[in-house]
Design an enzyme around this catalytic site. Structure first.
Site, short mmCIF file in Angstrom:
data_model
loop_
_atom_site.label_atom_id
_atom_site.label_comp_id
_atom_site.label_asym_id
_atom_site.label_seq_id
_atom_site.Cartn_x
_atom_site.Cartn_y
_atom_site.Cartn_z
N SER A 107 -6.55 1.35 -6.54
CA SER A 107 -6.07 2.36 -7.47
C SER A 107 -4.69 2.84 -7.04
O SER A 107 -4.35 2.81 -5.85
CB SER A 107 -7.02 3.56 -7.48
OG SER A 107 -6.92 4.30 -6.25
N ASP A 108 -3.87 3.25 -8.01
CA ASP A 108 -2.67 4.00 -7.62
C ASP A 108 -3.14 5.29 -6.96
O ASP A 108 -4.28 5.72 -7.13
CB ASP A 108 -1.79 4.28 -8.84
CG ASP A 108 -0.33 4.46 -8.46
OD1 ASP A 108 -0.04 4.75 -7.29
OD2 ASP A 108 0.53 4.31 -9.34
N CYS A 109 -2.26 5.89 -6.18
CA CYS A 109 -2.69 6.97 -5.29
C CYS A 109 -3.03 8.24 -6.07
O CYS A 109 -2.16 8.85 -6.68
CB CYS A 109 -1.63 7.22 -4.24
SG CYS A 109 -1.39 5.74 -3.24
N GLY A 110 -4.30 8.58 -6.04
CA GLY A 110 -4.81 9.73 -6.79
C GLY A 110 -5.25 9.38 -8.20
O GLY A 110 -5.72 10.24 -8.93
N ALA A 111 -5.12 8.11 -8.59
CA ALA A 111 -5.40 7.73 -9.98
C ALA A 111 -6.87 7.88 -10.35
O ALA A 111 -7.19 8.15 -11.52
CB ALA A 111 -4.94 6.30 -10.24
#
Length: 693
Positions: free
Chosen positions: A236-240
């Site tokens: 995942s993108d960071c925090g996605a």
């Protein structure tokens, strides 16, 4: 070690773990499992244009600049140098027991999103607006970074899957609505080609795509795993994943969101959402089989990086390769090939480097290191700004330097002296014979989700293509104060200089964010130590009024492929100090999956130069609208003056097909016209007509 052997070894490692241990390995900060002799590993590392965020490394030109080289083989060399420095730094980090963030070998690059709108702040990280050029640069980067040895030298990660091109301020809740035709014709091809290049990782985007969060999208995961056959890991993108709950409101609890992402096929979480998987597992929302499969995919990558070998591969790469002379030489070469000469009135350039004239280097980017670096950058051990470069190359000239303006002085308090710089810049210019006017932006204005907005930027996205007002004021004053002005623009996209400045300037050079040695490359171009060969990887529009709504993801009237009016400077454009003639276009092969064309290219000018041969396809299909033109091959050549070389253009038939409204790629109804030249199709291009077989 081949992939199947690595999977078997990974399966054996994971089989010895408890469920909780397996869950712990699905977080980007994967802890050690001491009883199994498994070290901690942090998956997050960056290498957009050099090893980033971990101290000193060679800072190559930002990705958009490297795309402007139109030279995929050169970008492969860059990626090989990056992975060499990465291994050197990794070897030392492991030796010293440092397994912190930005110390591993799993790099989350390249960014292969389509740069569909010049206002997007992260467009600088991409390879431009064209799916073919993006795919070629990306494939070169991926293969160069990962290497061709028994083990991965490092790993690449294609991001952000999919249709992620702004707006930054809404990215955590934004729903990108994209037709299937636009998806498969423009937004997805580079990702498909990344799979063909055996990219190790994919990163899911923050946004939703047609209602589905990208990190939990059944449509995207089915496409990636089942249609394209991707076998690597998905992060995942960071925090996605937290965004799926907080921003997209897609599920009732964080536990359900974490389960949805893992069940969809997202093995690794950058963030903390997967801490909820323990409860999700306990409540039956995810199975141990799913957890095991995810852990096995991740450990397959770690096995292929050689982490579990008694003698680690590439362990003999010494730390001395970091910022070594060989890499600096390559860096300068790349910087030179990224520079795009937009204007050169009456062949004003090149200048005689032995001149003893007065040269003023004026502007907020004259001495700026930030404007060399771009974003997602490391720190070089040496920087050569534009002012430094002019001093080094024009050794007989009388060089003066002045800021003239802050990078963005609007709204700044007077006690910072931002209101007092204009007279300084004008004074330097009016006493000079030649002024090099250094304008543009840096990552404090355009970049990733900067978190603030003003009259010029909205969370990192530009509000306008225009320069900040204080820079425009400086430019217009300098152009009146000095008869001979060379404008150098350093930024990640197009910049509107205004008609007055553009018309009065003797030359305009677009330098992107040109890397640590970018100032030397610019000075050498001005002095004619090489002929410029950079080409625009994006369209330069005339005014903001020409741009569609930023949040509209339709390609209608966007990019050179669908633009309905004449741009300021077209995609593929860039001037040279010489001229080229193209003759004898021939279809050499038209079998299987490729078409191979050749053409004779003659340097008809007065200096040796690189030529960036471009081949565009034009086809009409009665069933569906097609792009005006589609770049389908590039061939970089170096040709001495008076010399003729044969360009070979290898075209994957993938790029010669029409895309239906359903997203299906089909053989066109009629003939295809191929245009061969060093720019977009025009009168001087040579054409060939073919029919696909």
């Amino acid at each position: 070690m081949n992939y199947n052997e690595a999977k078997i070894k990974a399966k054996n490692i994971v089989s010895q773990m408890t469920a909780d241990e397996k869950l712990s390995q699905l977080l980007y900060e994967s802890p050690a499992i001491e009883r199994l002799n498994i070290s901690a590993y942090n998956w997050w590392n960056e290498a957009c244009h050099g090893v980033a965020r971990s101290g000193v490394a060679t800072v190559f030109p930002q990705s958009i600049g490297m795309a402007a080289s139109f030279n995929p083989p050169l970008i492969k060399e860059v990626a090989e140098a990056i992975s060499t420095e990465a291994r050197a730094k990794y070897n030392k980090s492991v030796f010293h027991g440092d397994r912190d963030i930005y110390k591993g070998l799993t790099f989350w690059a390249p960014n292969i999103n389509i740069f569909r709108d010049p206002r997007w702040g992260r467009g600088q990280e991409t390879c431009g607006e064209d799916p073919f050029l993006t795919s070629q640069i990306a494939k070169s980067y991926i293969t160069g970074l990962q290497g061709d040895g028994e083990f991965f030298k490092a790993t690449a990660c294609a991001k952000h899957f999919a249709a992620h091109s702004g707006p930054e301020g809404k990215r955590h809740s934004f729903d990108a609505k994209v037709s299937k035709k636009d998806l498969f014709e423009t937004y997805l091809p580079a990702f498909e080609k990344a799979v063909e290049a055996n990219v190790a990782g994919f990163m899911g985007a923050y946004n939703r795509l047609n209602g589905e969060p990208c990190c939990a999208s059944g449509f995207l995961m089915d496409l990636l795993r089942n249609k394209w056959g991707f076998e690597g890991y998905f992060v995942s993108d960071c925090g996605a994943i937290n965004d799926i709950f907080e921003g997209h409101k897609y599920a009732a609890t964080e536990e359900e969101v974490a389960a949805a992402a893992l069940n969809a096929g997202c093995e690794l979480n950058c963030g903390c959402a997967y801490l909820e998987l323990k409860d999700a597992f306990r409540h039956g929302l995810v199975s141990e089989e799913k957890i095991t499969a995810a852990a096995e995919r991740l450990f397959t990558i770690r096995v292929m990086l050689g982490e579990f070998e008694e003698e680690r591969p590439y362990g003999d790469i010494p730390y001395s390769v970091v910022c070594c002379d060989e890499h600096k030489k390559l860096n300068l070469k790349v910087a030179e090939e990224t520079l795009v000469l937009l204007e050169n009135k009456n062949s004003f350039l090149p200048l005689d480097k032995s001149t003893d004239l007065k040269i003023a280097v004026v502007g907020p980017n004259a001495m700026s290191r930030l404007a060399l670096e771009g974003n997602y950058n490391g720190h070089a051990d040496e920087y050569i700004t534009v002012a430094d470069g002019i001093r080094r190359v024009f050794t007989e000239a009388k060089v003066s330097v002045a800021d003239g303006a802050a990078i963005n002085g609007s709204g700044q308090p007077r006690w910072n002296d931002f209101g007092e710089l204009l007279s300084e810049g004008v004074s330097a210019a009016e006493e000079a014979d030649i002024t090099v006017l250094c304008l543009g932006l840096d990552r404090t204005i355009e970049g990733e989700d900067l978190g603030y907005g003003n009259e010029f930027t909205n969370c990192g996205d530009r509000v306008s293509m225009a320069l900040p007002a204080n820079q425009q004021k400086l430019a217009e004053a300098v152009i009146e104060a000095c008869e001979n002005v060379i404008v150098v623009v350093l930024c990640g996209s197009c910049a509107d200089l205004g008609d007055k400045v553009r018309e009065k300037a003797k030359a305009v050079i677009h330098g992107w964010y040109p890397g640590a040695l970018g100032g030397l490359a610019i000075a050498r171009l001005i002095a004619g130590e090489f002929s410029p060969s950079g080409k625009l990887p994006i369209t330069f529009y005339r005014t903001d009024d020409e741009l569609p709504d930023f949040e509209n993801y339709s390609l209608e009237n966007r990019t050179y492929r669908f633009l309905n009016h004449k741009p300021l400077y077209p995609f593929g454009y860039g001037l040279s100090y010489t001229s080229f003639e193209f003759n004898n276009p021939v279809v050499k092969e038209n079998n299987g999956e490729t078409v191979i064309c050749t053409a004779d290219v003659t340097n008809t000018g007065d200096c040796d130069s690189a030529a960036k041969v471009q081949c565009y396809a034009h086809f009409e299909d009665s069933r569906v609208s097609t792009p005006h033109f589609q770049l389908c091959a590039v061939a970089p050549l170096f040709i001495k003056k008076g010399e003729t070389k044969k360009a070979e253009l290898i075209i994957d038939k993938f790029w010669l097909k029409a895309v239906l409204e359903s997203g299906e790629r089909v053989t066109p109804d009629g003939e295809i016209t191929l245009f061969i030249g060093d720019c977009q199709p025009e009168e001087n291009n040579k054409t060939i007509k073919i029919a696909l077989r």
